[in-house]
Design a protein around this motif. Structure first.
Motif, mmCIF file in Angstrom:
data_model
loop_
_atom_site.group_PDB
_atom_site.id
_atom_site.type_symbol
_atom_site.label_atom_id
_atom_site.label_comp_id
_atom_site.label_asym_id
_atom_site.label_seq_id
_atom_site.Cartn_x
_atom_site.Cartn_y
_atom_site.Cartn_z
ATOM 1 N N TYR A 16 0.718 -1.080 -0.084
ATOM 2 C CA TYR A 16 -0.070 -0.005 -0.140
ATOM 3 C C TYR A 16 0.792 1.195 0.039
ATOM 4 O O TYR A 16 0.773 2.170 -0.735
ATOM 5 C CB TYR A 16 -0.882 0.015 1.455
ATOM 6 C CG TYR A 16 -1.462 1.386 1.496
ATOM 7 C CD1 TYR A 16 -2.507 1.712 0.612
ATOM 8 C CD2 TYR A 16 -1.078 2.048 2.639
ATOM 9 C CE1 TYR A 16 -3.017 3.275 1.280
ATOM 10 C CE2 TYR A 16 -1.497 3.256 2.769
ATOM 11 C CZ TYR A 16 -2.576 3.797 1.903
ATOM 12 O OH TYR A 16 -3.138 5.161 2.360
ATOM 13 N N PHE A 21 -2.599 1.731 -3.504
ATOM 14 C CA PHE A 21 -3.927 1.115 -3.735
ATOM 15 C C PHE A 21 -4.547 0.825 -2.117
ATOM 16 O O PHE A 21 -3.767 1.094 -1.247
ATOM 17 C CB PHE A 21 -4.048 -0.257 -4.338
ATOM 18 C CG PHE A 21 -2.914 -1.164 -3.947
ATOM 19 C CD1 PHE A 21 -3.078 -1.780 -2.545
ATOM 20 C CD2 PHE A 21 -1.867 -1.404 -4.521
ATOM 21 C CE1 PHE A 21 -2.199 -2.659 -2.049
ATOM 22 C CE2 PHE A 21 -0.797 -2.333 -4.074
ATOM 23 C CZ PHE A 21 -1.117 -3.089 -2.827
ATOM 24 N N ILE A 22 -5.597 0.675 -1.952
ATOM 25 C CA ILE A 22 -6.390 0.544 -0.610
ATOM 26 C C ILE A 22 -6.158 -1.019 -0.196
ATOM 27 O O ILE A 22 -6.473 -1.983 -0.741
ATOM 28 C CB ILE A 22 -7.899 0.611 -0.690
ATOM 29 C CG1 ILE A 22 -8.149 2.043 -1.458
ATOM 30 C CG2 ILE A 22 -8.554 0.649 0.413
ATOM 31 C CD1 ILE A 22 -7.657 3.261 -0.621
ATOM 32 N N VAL A 24 -7.310 -3.792 1.949
ATOM 33 C CA VAL A 24 -8.570 -4.364 2.601
ATOM 34 C C VAL A 24 -8.216 -5.631 3.259
ATOM 35 O O VAL A 24 -7.889 -6.706 2.575
ATOM 36 C CB VAL A 24 -9.638 -4.423 1.386
ATOM 37 C CG1 VAL A 24 -10.942 -5.091 1.895
ATOM 38 C CG2 VAL A 24 -9.904 -3.264 0.640
ATOM 39 N N ARG A 66 -17.106 -2.862 0.966
ATOM 40 C CA ARG A 66 -15.677 -2.293 0.908
ATOM 41 C C ARG A 66 -15.252 -2.034 -0.364
ATOM 42 O O ARG A 66 -14.918 -0.778 -0.517
ATOM 43 C CB ARG A 66 -14.853 -2.935 1.908
ATOM 44 C CG ARG A 66 -13.571 -2.248 1.974
ATOM 45 C CD ARG A 66 -13.731 -0.744 2.727
ATOM 46 N NE ARG A 66 -12.572 -0.063 2.756
ATOM 47 C CZ ARG A 66 -12.379 1.157 1.573
ATOM 48 N NH1 ARG A 66 -13.270 1.418 1.049
ATOM 49 N NH2 ARG A 66 -11.237 1.721 1.999
ATOM 50 N N ILE A 67 -15.091 -3.167 -0.984
ATOM 51 C CA ILE A 67 -14.193 -3.075 -2.389
ATOM 52 C C ILE A 67 -15.390 -2.149 -3.598
ATOM 53 O O ILE A 67 -14.831 -1.849 -4.633
ATOM 54 C CB ILE A 67 -13.884 -4.367 -2.880
ATOM 55 C CG1 ILE A 67 -15.010 -5.198 -3.322
ATOM 56 C CG2 ILE A 67 -13.066 -4.870 -2.029
ATOM 57 C CD1 ILE A 67 -14.524 -6.566 -3.946
ATOM 58 N N ASP A 71 -13.218 4.993 -3.099
ATOM 59 C CA ASP A 71 -11.846 5.068 -3.114
ATOM 60 C C ASP A 71 -11.171 3.602 -3.621
ATOM 61 O O ASP A 71 -10.015 3.523 -4.344
ATOM 62 C CB ASP A 71 -11.144 5.148 -1.604
ATOM 63 C CG ASP A 71 -11.730 4.184 -0.649
ATOM 64 O OD1 ASP A 71 -12.703 3.436 -1.008
ATOM 65 O OD2 ASP A 71 -11.055 3.977 0.501
ATOM 66 N N CYS A 72 -11.738 2.358 -3.508
ATOM 67 C CA CYS A 72 -11.279 1.313 -3.970
ATOM 68 C C CYS A 72 -11.416 1.260 -5.790
ATOM 69 O O CYS A 72 -10.632 0.981 -5.909
ATOM 70 C CB CYS A 72 -11.997 0.003 -3.300
ATOM 71 S SG CYS A 72 -11.580 -0.501 -1.715
ATOM 72 N N LYS A 73 -12.378 1.915 -6.021
ATOM 73 C CA LYS A 73 -12.737 1.927 -7.520
ATOM 74 C C LYS A 73 -11.618 2.716 -8.073
ATOM 75 O O LYS A 73 -11.248 2.558 -9.211
ATOM 76 C CB LYS A 73 -14.074 2.340 -7.873
ATOM 77 C CG LYS A 73 -15.180 1.290 -7.480
ATOM 78 C CD LYS A 73 -16.554 1.788 -8.015
ATOM 79 C CE LYS A 73 -17.556 0.605 -7.720
ATOM 80 N NZ LYS A 73 -18.658 1.048 -8.189
ATOM 81 N N ASN A 75 -8.513 3.786 -6.551
ATOM 82 C CA ASN A 75 -7.379 3.443 -6.474
ATOM 83 C C ASN A 75 -6.804 2.101 -6.647
ATOM 84 O O ASN A 75 -5.864 1.727 -6.561
ATOM 85 C CB ASN A 75 -6.907 3.869 -5.052
ATOM 86 C CG ASN A 75 -7.018 5.378 -4.699
ATOM 87 O OD1 ASN A 75 -6.407 6.296 -5.510
ATOM 88 N ND2 ASN A 75 -7.594 5.886 -3.732
ATOM 89 N N PHE A 77 -7.323 -1.983 -5.147
ATOM 90 C CA PHE A 77 -7.369 -2.529 -3.849
ATOM 91 C C PHE A 77 -6.660 -3.795 -3.691
ATOM 92 O O PHE A 77 -6.329 -4.333 -4.650
ATOM 93 C CB PHE A 77 -8.887 -2.894 -3.364
ATOM 94 C CG PHE A 77 -9.704 -3.462 -4.148
ATOM 95 C CD1 PHE A 77 -9.753 -5.029 -3.811
ATOM 96 C CD2 PHE A 77 -10.464 -2.981 -5.045
ATOM 97 C CE1 PHE A 77 -10.584 -5.818 -4.589
ATOM 98 C CE2 PHE A 77 -11.258 -3.792 -5.789
ATOM 99 C CZ PHE A 77 -11.212 -5.110 -5.788
#
Length: 135
Positions: A16, A21-22, A24, A66-67, A71-73, A75, A77
């Protein structure tokens, strides 16, 4: 899946920091719900108090939510701690997304044992080297 003690979360955090990227983590997501006392968190707490595993549907629902977040879309994940079994793998496959890459972590039993013993001492976690076995 790497064996217990390969410190997948630390690896995920390092990736990360390098690529942005996020990160998770399913255990962190579940813990967050418990801490916030959400409806899902209350169900998780109840299962854990009754010494029952958290159901695959619950874990998948939290992960899927969450995904799907912005932010996940934006950056990208990386997921740690999922899938843990064939049912979870099928659920993930049903989302019909293709990962850009898959990272396999290899860790010797000796390294994993040393890390688990260190974690036990520093964090007061319960760990028994005699009960731990690599698959």
């Amino acid at each position: 899946m790497p064996n217990g003690g390969s410190d997948k979360k630390a690896i995920l955090r390092a990736l990360y920091e390098k690529w942005g990227f996020i990160a998770v983590s399913t255990s962190d997501l579940l813990g967050d719900h418990v801490a916030r006392k959400t409806e899902v968190g209350e169900a998780i707490s109840s299962q854990l108090m009754n010494k029952k595993p958290v159901g695959d549907e619950v874990v998948f629902g939290v992960l899927k939510h969450r995904i799907a977040a912005a932010d996940c879309k934006l950056n990208g994940f990386a997921i740690e701690g999922y899938p843990k079994n064939a049912v979870q793998l099928r659920m993930l496959a049903d989302l019909k997304f293709t990962p850009d890459c898959i990272i396999e972590v290899e860790c010797s039993d000796e390294t994993a044992l040393a890390w688990l013993e260190k974690r036990e001492r520093s964090e007061g976690r319960a760990f028994s080297a005699t009960a731990w076995k690599s698959e």
